[in-house]
Design an enzyme around this catalytic site. Structure first.
Site, short mmCIF file in Angstrom:
data_model
loop_
_atom_site.label_atom_id
_atom_site.label_comp_id
_atom_site.label_asym_id
_atom_site.label_seq_id
_atom_site.Cartn_x
_atom_site.Cartn_y
_atom_site.Cartn_z
N PHE A 135 0.85 -1.19 0.00
CA PHE A 135 0.00 0.00 0.00
C PHE A 135 0.89 1.23 0.00
O PHE A 135 1.74 1.39 0.86
CB PHE A 135 -0.96 0.03 1.19
CG PHE A 135 -1.94 1.16 1.06
CD1 PHE A 135 -3.05 1.03 0.24
CD2 PHE A 135 -1.71 2.37 1.69
CE1 PHE A 135 -3.93 2.10 0.05
CE2 PHE A 135 -2.59 3.44 1.51
CZ PHE A 135 -3.70 3.30 0.69
N ASP A 221 9.12 2.35 1.95
CA ASP A 221 7.94 3.11 2.36
C ASP A 221 7.70 2.86 3.84
O ASP A 221 7.22 1.81 4.24
CB ASP A 221 6.73 2.68 1.51
CG ASP A 221 5.51 3.55 1.81
OD1 ASP A 221 5.52 4.26 2.84
OD2 ASP A 221 4.54 3.51 1.04
N LYS A 251 2.14 9.73 8.29
CA LYS A 251 1.34 9.24 9.42
C LYS A 251 1.81 9.81 10.77
O LYS A 251 1.53 10.96 11.06
CB LYS A 251 1.30 7.71 9.42
CG LYS A 251 0.58 7.16 8.15
CD LYS A 251 -0.57 6.24 8.46
CE LYS A 251 -1.48 6.04 7.25
NZ LYS A 251 -0.96 5.12 6.24
C1 LIG Z 1 -1.06 5.34 4.68
C2 LIG Z 1 0.04 4.93 3.80
C3 LIG Z 1 0.37 5.68 2.65
C4 LIG Z 1 -0.46 6.85 2.19
O1 LIG Z 1 -0.46 7.90 3.11
P1 LIG Z 1 -1.54 9.07 2.97
O2 LIG Z 1 -1.11 10.07 4.01
O3 LIG Z 1 -2.89 8.49 3.22
O4 LIG Z 1 -1.41 9.63 1.60
C5 LIG Z 1 1.46 5.29 1.90
N1 LIG Z 1 2.21 4.23 2.26
C6 LIG Z 1 1.94 3.50 3.35
C7 LIG Z 1 2.81 2.35 3.72
C8 LIG Z 1 0.84 3.82 4.16
O5 LIG Z 1 0.56 3.08 5.23
#
Ligand SMILES: *Cc1c(COP(=O)(O)O)cnc(C)c1O
Length: 398
Positions: A135, A221, A251
């Site tokens: 994700f 990420d 986050k």
């Molecule tokens: C939540 C998330 C995103 C996206 O972040 P947003 O602030 O919602 O754009 C990208 N990568 C990972 C691993 C995430 O958990």
């Protein structure tokens, strides 16, 4: 004047675009691991803000830092210097791999910046290898990077075609996918949304070696796994000798405020020359003040240790529960990121927990996900686990 929950919801449904499946409670106040709804009901929040509230709701250090900064300077443009942005970049670098930072406002924006930087450095190489069940966010490019076709409705086919998807935790598949047009491999050190997936210990080191061999970038990420969630500042720090070329953050980075960032090794960061990339809000003093306070809280209150010990405790308790409920197929976790995999869909179990005053998450259909505040005490965590156990018992007996 609006008074009842029903009326709040009605107003919402008329005026807010319905792109979220929302549950019928209106949250109005939070403190630590608790939130209250408009009817005064209290919830134990073991998934605060989808991981944004890593320090719990309204952490006093963050509140104080924001209150102090908000009357001094909220925003200045990035064609000037601001003190707090430099200080925060240094703090991030000191707690990771000593790189350079670009600031934005969300996870998807951080992923966008990472992809752009990797492609600029790559020259005519544009392809990026990403992992199934990953994700990476919801902007067009970030969602194309996300190897879950269920999210690709309305996304440009050309964007999707510039990624190669391979199974997670499968180094041979990555090796095969690295062709002459590949500029980077992007991966989460531990998958969260994809079902709390913990790769084997040699996965990241092997990816690192593979990227070095082909002179391509390793992008990690860390939007969910960063900022202490897994019991270290960043998830990759569980893998000895591994550092990313680019790392994304968001986050919990801002202690609850909106902030995103990438950190890149200086020899990679140099490709983002003036004019190549920008964010108007990125690195504003208010968000940076909040993030600095969050780093301070993690250090001064020894929250990495707490995330580890709470997470281990939760895993132990869920494993014990597994004996009682064979419907629990697996319990996985790293630090305060914990997943309980069921043999059935858990969406209604989430709802049952909510009715009982416990907020958690159900991801990937069958995985109940817990990401409690790193400040949570064992006693409060136990209360939440007790509620979950009771709800699960009822759920399985239906
Ligand atoms: C939540 C998330 C995103 C996206 O972040 P947003 O602030 O919602 O754009 C990208 N990568 C990972 C691993 C995430 O958990």
């Amino acid at each position: 004047m609006i008074v009842t929950t029903n009326e709040y919801v009605k107003q919402f449904q008329r005026y807010v675009i319905g792109n979220y499946g929302r549950n019928p409670i209106v949250l109005v106040r939070g403190k630590g691991s608790y939130v209250w709804d408009a009817d005064g009901k209290r919830y134990l929040d073991m998934f605060p803000g989808w991981g944004v509230n890593g320090l719990g709701h309204c952490h006093p250090r963050v509140v104080k830092a924001v209150q102090k900064q908000v009357g001094r300077l909220i925003h200045v443009a990035n064609n000037y210097y601001n003190k707090l942005q430099g200080e925060l970049a240094r703090t991030i670098a000191k707690n990771s791999f000593g790189g350079q930072v670009f600031f934005c406002n969300s996870g998807a924006e951080a992923v966008e910046a990472a992809i752009k930087l990797a492609r600029i450095r790559g020259g005519n190489k544009h392809r990026i290898v990403t992992m199934k069940d990953s994700f990476h966010g919801r902007t067009n490019m970030a969602i194309a990077a996300t190897a879950q076709p269920k999210y690709h409705k309305g996304v440009l086919p050309a964007a999707v075609k510039s990624f190669t998807y391979v199974p997670y935790n499968d180094i041979a598949a990555v090796r095969k996918a690295i062709k002459s047009d590949v500029c980077a491999v992007m991966v989460e050190p531990f998958q969260g949304e994809g079902g709390v997936n913990i790769p084997s210990p040699d996965y990241l080191p092997a990816l690192r070696r593979l990227c070095d061999k082909h002179n391509i970038l390793l992008i990690l990420d860390e939007v969910t796994t960063g900022m202490g969630r897994t019991g270290k500042y960043f998830g990759y720090q569980h893998s000895k000798g591994v550092t990313p070329d680019i790392m994304t953050m968001a986050k919990a980075l801002g202690g609850g405020l909106a902030i995103g960032a990438i950190e890149a090794k200086p020899e990679v960061a140099q490709y983002l020359l003036p004019g190549t990339h920008a964010s108007t809000f990125g690195g504003n003093p208010l968000a940076c003040a909040a993030s600095l306070a969050a780093f301070e809280a993690i250090k001064e209150e020894k929250l990495l240790q707490n995330a580890r010990s709470i997470g281990n405790h939760m895993v132990r308790r869920f494993r014990a529960m597994q004996k009682k409920f064979p419907a629990i197929l697996d319990v996985r976790g790293r630090g305060a990121l914990v997943g309980v995999e069921l043999d059935r869909n858990g969406a209604d179990l989430f709802k049952l927990c909510m009715q009982k005053g416990l907020l958690i998450n159900c991801t990937h259909d069958t995985v109940m996900r817990f990401m409690p505040a790193m400040t949570i005490s064992k006693e409060i965590a136990n209360q939440g686990i007790d509620v979950f156990e009771k709800a699960l018992g009822e759920y399985l007996n239906q």
